[in-house]
Design a protein around this motif. Structure first.
Motif, mmCIF file in Angstrom:
data_model
loop_
_atom_site.group_PDB
_atom_site.id
_atom_site.type_symbol
_atom_site.label_atom_id
_atom_site.label_comp_id
_atom_site.label_asym_id
_atom_site.label_seq_id
_atom_site.Cartn_x
_atom_site.Cartn_y
_atom_site.Cartn_z
ATOM 1 N N PHE A 1 0.869 -1.293 -0.037
ATOM 2 C CA PHE A 1 0.026 -0.110 0.202
ATOM 3 C C PHE A 1 0.943 1.286 0.051
ATOM 4 O O PHE A 1 0.713 2.284 -0.563
ATOM 5 N N GLU A 2 1.947 1.269 0.963
ATOM 6 C CA GLU A 2 2.704 2.355 1.044
ATOM 7 C C GLU A 2 3.481 2.558 -0.204
ATOM 8 O O GLU A 2 3.869 3.996 -0.372
ATOM 9 N N SER A 3 4.024 1.685 -0.801
ATOM 10 C CA SER A 3 4.733 1.823 -1.963
ATOM 11 C C SER A 3 3.797 2.501 -3.143
ATOM 12 O O SER A 3 4.459 3.061 -4.001
ATOM 13 N N ILE A 4 2.754 2.376 -3.327
ATOM 14 C CA ILE A 4 1.893 2.836 -4.173
ATOM 15 C C ILE A 4 1.393 4.471 -3.780
ATOM 16 O O ILE A 4 1.436 5.130 -4.699
ATOM 17 N N PHE A 5 0.877 4.669 -2.713
ATOM 18 C CA PHE A 5 0.483 5.671 -2.284
ATOM 19 C C PHE A 5 1.157 6.908 -1.509
ATOM 20 O O PHE A 5 0.952 7.895 -1.004
ATOM 21 N N LYS A 6 2.397 6.000 -0.952
ATOM 22 C CA LYS A 6 3.354 6.768 0.013
ATOM 23 C C LYS A 6 2.690 7.373 1.339
ATOM 24 O O LYS A 6 3.439 7.924 2.003
ATOM 25 N N ARG A 65 -2.320 8.719 -5.971
ATOM 26 C CA ARG A 65 -1.356 8.128 -7.025
ATOM 27 C C ARG A 65 -0.812 9.261 -7.988
ATOM 28 O O ARG A 65 0.497 9.429 -8.283
ATOM 29 N N ARG A 66 -1.514 10.031 -8.347
ATOM 30 C CA ARG A 66 -1.323 11.029 -9.433
ATOM 31 C C ARG A 66 -0.414 12.090 -8.747
ATOM 32 O O ARG A 66 0.671 12.583 -9.237
ATOM 33 N N LEU A 67 -0.925 12.640 -7.528
ATOM 34 C CA LEU A 67 0.067 13.624 -6.812
ATOM 35 C C LEU A 67 1.200 13.123 -6.587
ATOM 36 O O LEU A 67 2.232 13.712 -6.471
ATOM 37 N N SER A 68 1.378 11.988 -5.957
ATOM 38 C CA SER A 68 2.612 11.114 -5.404
ATOM 39 C C SER A 68 3.593 10.730 -6.318
ATOM 40 O O SER A 68 4.736 11.126 -6.095
ATOM 41 N N ASP A 72 9.519 15.595 -2.787
ATOM 42 C CA ASP A 72 9.983 14.366 -2.745
ATOM 43 C C ASP A 72 8.807 13.283 -2.698
ATOM 44 O O ASP A 72 8.594 12.253 -3.504
ATOM 45 N N MET A 73 7.726 13.749 -1.736
ATOM 46 C CA MET A 73 6.837 12.945 -1.398
ATOM 47 C C MET A 73 5.515 13.204 -2.691
ATOM 48 O O MET A 73 5.065 12.019 -3.098
ATOM 49 N N TRP A 74 5.554 14.399 -2.992
ATOM 50 C CA TRP A 74 4.324 14.632 -3.888
ATOM 51 C C TRP A 74 5.138 15.245 -5.294
ATOM 52 O O TRP A 74 5.295 16.420 -5.418
ATOM 53 N N ARG A 75 5.298 14.374 -5.896
ATOM 54 C CA ARG A 75 6.280 14.447 -7.100
ATOM 55 C C ARG A 75 5.637 15.249 -8.331
ATOM 56 O O ARG A 75 6.342 15.492 -9.280
#
Lengths: 367, 393
Positions: free
Chosen positions: B57-62, B105-108, B312-315
């Motif tokens: 989960f975390e790897s997709i949405f951070k 996902r789009r924002l991150s 870095d989080m919200w690429r």
């Protein structure tokens, strides 16, 4: 060269042909050209340095007017006279669609030196409470201030220098204060004080930005940024927050149109063309009115008020007259220009108008 | 079902065990687990080998599942209104979680609309619409996560944490600026406005950060050509401070007869003001001044780290954006800042694995404002004396 007239419709005069081509009743109805020409002289056209081809000037205006009058009661006629006079002060009333197509040039929609007028809506105690009274505050020519009896306010004077400011408090609040920063040195300065709002902004490039400031109650606001080299001036753009969302878009029609107009004007400002179109402010907020110095101030002030007047007039017209317009045009229709010129019946004109609107509207970007 | 060619390349091994682990980790909520399981299968459909990049989960949405659920609850009302017309390519409507997932996902990731659409099995325009709806909702519903400390207790906490960093007493925040770079058309005459001093088109983000790296004040939307101090001087924070309505709290007595007011600190790109302390300029500084500058710089790192983490989080706001809508971009930036704060407020454990880089504006040189207020200079001298231990008792 009204080549779009079908050949089969010959036999009547050009006016009838034009009417029939535009889908209006022709011939023996109660209105004719003379009726309009006598009742509604358009004085400004003769003063105008940009002369309009006579044949082109006839068509659109007449059609529009006949359409309007056909639909309104006799009591509206005097109103119509006022409106058309005011509008002709502000805009070229010529139906220039076809002529401009043919010549490849677009005739400016505004008069080069429009008169200053402020149209305010006030409620009367008399019967028609929605009637707007044209109230001219600042012109040596304009006279009217009656409560109930509207008076035609035509002006033949096209020389802006002859206009005298009589009410310095209102539009002219910040008359020509020549900015101390005229020769901008390297000291960057930003002006936000609105009490000093009327500043020398000639030569500044103008941009609109959406600013987020979380310390502000209104954390999202639209600002006007004026920049010349290192000098920045920021103006609030109150009440004109650009609408993005579906919900917010409703009921903000005028705002959208005004924003569009503002962009066009910004280009003119940047190119420093010194005509009546130059200094314009898309906001109806008086404090946002931007002035230039010297003898042009009144002219500029006049144009500042154009937007206000334009909106008011168009609102009023919309109330009073029913136009055969497409829903799209109604939605975008904050501009009197659209109202007057925008009664195209043929597809060419419709598409042209749509294109014009589309050019001005904001491109929906990707998120 | 979408073509996920790009992700196949990133595959490694062992998807299934990880998926189960993540599923069981949040098993206390039955519904969401089901959503994640289904969602997971959907985005990995057609892939034979498991993906190490998209298995958690975390790897997709951070963010953790807990934070995700909280965000869903924030935007539920807005996102579920008239949501029926958001459908997957197979015609199934998007649930609330689906929509939030798409937007996050789009924002991150900052991936393109098409890439996200392919991953989720959506049309790219749906990705755009869902993301924008999310942004609109979040900026309204999540704004309480980004506020200047409103209570005295909160402010006291902020001050004491700052003092613990490098000893700055009564310090309320660190101000810093970063740039969101954009690629704008050269033909557009308005583009030059956004051309900053490093010759990039950019939008300025000014942030005041607390010691927990939370954003306490954000100003964004101004064009990159505006210098840092101009942005500051046009901010409401500046006005409030000038009017004595902010940073007007308790003074601290450093020694007998010497007390200092509340203030924030910032780099040399800002003016020295009675409530904004910047470092000493020059080379041959006295010991106390040099010490002051060292501590000052170390304290400012919280803001640099916060901005670096934000990007870095919200690429979506990292790197060069391709011709963004400059009226929408500030709102996207704001929502990224809100999400940044929500992660901190939720004490999300994903923070622990984040790097502590403080390079948020690579390629940008320090701006020098160069103006100083006499009261600001007095405050700075007092602090320098105090921090070097030379203040008379």
């Amino acid at each position: 060269m009204l080549c779009s007239v079908p050949a089969g419709k010959s036999g009547s005069n050009w006016l009838d042909r034009l009417r029939s081509n535009k889908g209006f009743p022709t011939g023996d109805d109660d209105l004719d050209l003379d009726h309009f020409l006598t009742q509604n002289p358009s004085p400004s056209s003769s003063d105008s340095p940009h002369s309009i081809p006579p044949d082109a000037q006839g068509g659109g205006v007449l059609i529009n007017r006949s359409e309007i009058s056909r639909r309104t009661a006799a009591q509206d006629k005097e109103w119509y006279g006022i409106m058309s006079n005011v509008l002709s002060e502000l805009f070229y009333m010529g139906g220039s669609d076809e002529s401009s197509k043919l010549s490849g040039k677009k005739i400016p929609r505004k008069q080069t030196k429009p008169k200053l007028c402020v149209v305010s809506t006030r409620n009367n105690n008399s019967s028609n409470s929605n009637t707007s009274v044209i109230e001219v505050k600042k012109s040596s020519v304009f006279v009217q201030k009656g409560e109930n009896a509207p008076v035609a306010t035509a002006s033949l004077n096209s020389d802006s220098n002859s206009l005298v400011e009589t009410k310095a408090g209102n539009v002219g609040g910040g008359v020509v204060d020549v900015d101390g920063n005229e020769d901008e040195d390297e000291e960057e300065e930003e002006e936000e004080e609105e009490e000093k709002g009327e500043r020398e902004l000639k030569g500044y490039s103008r941009s609109e930005v959406t600013v987020i400031d979380t310390s502000c109650g209104l954390w999202k606001s639209e600002k006007l940024v004026f920049r010349r080299k290192n000098a920045w001036k920021v103006r609030e753009k109150k009440g004109k927050l650009r609408s993005f969302g579906r919900k917010k878009r409703k009921g903000n029609d005028n705002g959208v149109v005004v924003v569009v107009g503002g962009k066009k004007k910004a280009k003119v400002l940047a190119s420093e063309e010194d005509n009546g179109d130059q200094c314009t402010t898309p906001s109806s907020n008086e404090r946002n009115n931007l002035k230039n110095d010297s003898g042009e101030e009144v002219c500029k002030a006049a144009t500042n008020n154009l937007d206000t007047a334009k909106e008011e007039v168009s609102k009023d017209l919309r109330k009073r007259f029913i136009f055969s317009r497409s829903p799209r045009k109604i939605r975008k229709g904050g501009s009197a220009v659209v109202l007057i010129k925008g009664i195209p019946a043929d597809k060419k004109n419709i598409s042209k108008l749509s294109n014009n609107i589309a050019k001005g509207t904001y491109r929906q970007p990707k998120v | 079902m979408g073509p996920i060619r790009g992700f196949r390349k990133r595959k490694k091994t062992e998807k299934k065990p990880e998926e189960n682990a993540s599923g069981s980790g949040s098993s206390e909520k039955e519904g969401p687990v089901d959503w994640w399981d289904e969602f997971f299968k959907r985005i990995n459909a057609g892939i034979q080998s498991p993906s190490s990049g998209l298995d958690k989960f975390e790897s997709i949405f951070k963010i953790s599942r807990k934070t995700f659920d909280y965000i869903c609850s924030l935007v539920k009302e807005d996102m579920m209104a008239k949501s029926a017309h958001f459908v997957f390519s197979n015609g199934k409507p998007l649930s609330l979680c689906d929509q939030v997932a798409v937007a996050l996902r789009r924002l991150s990731s900052g991936d393109s609309l098409v890439t996200i659409g392919d991953l989720f099995g959506l049309n790219h325009s749906t990705v755009s619409q869902v993301t924008w709806r999310f942004v609109e909702s979040m900026e309204e519903r999540g704004l309480h996560h980004l506020q200047w400390p409103s209570t005295e207790a909160e402010m006291t906490d902020v001050k004491s944490k700052f003092e613990r960093i490098r000893g700055f007493p009564n310090c309320c925040g660190v101000i810093d600026t970063t740039h969101i770079t954009m690629c704008l058309p050269a033909s557009d005459p308005t583009s030059h406005l956004w051309l900053d001093h490093e010759k990039n088109h950019s939008m300025v983000v000014q942030a005041i950060v607390d010691p927990d790296m939370k954003f306490r004040d954000i100003v964004t939307g101004w064009p990159g050509k505006m210098k840092d101090w101009l942005v500051f001087q046009s901010s409401t924070f500046y006005k409030l401070c000038d009017q004595g309505e902010r940073l007007n709290g308790k003074k601290v007595e450093l020694s007998k007869g010497t007390e200092i007011r509340e203030y924030i600190i910032g780099d040399s790109g800002y003016p020295l003001l009675p409530y904004l302390v910047i470092p000493y300029e020059g080379k041959d500084l006295s010991d106390s001044k040099a010490e002051f500058n060292r501590r000052h710089s170390a304290t400012r790192v919280v803001a640099q780290r916060a901005l670096a983490r934000l990007k870095d989080m919200w690429r979506i706001i990292q790197g060069v954006m391709w011709r963004p809508d400059k009226h929408r971009l500030p709102r996207i930036i704001l929502v990224c800042c809100l999400l940044h704060n929500i992660i901190i407020d939720m004490e999300d454990e994903v923070q622990d694995s984040m790097s502590l880089s403080h390079n948020h504006d690579s390629g940008y040189h320090q701006q020098i404002c160069g103006t100083a207020d006499i009261n600001g200079a007095n405050l700075r001298d007092k602090l320098a004396l105090y921090l070097s231990g030379r203040m008379p008792p």
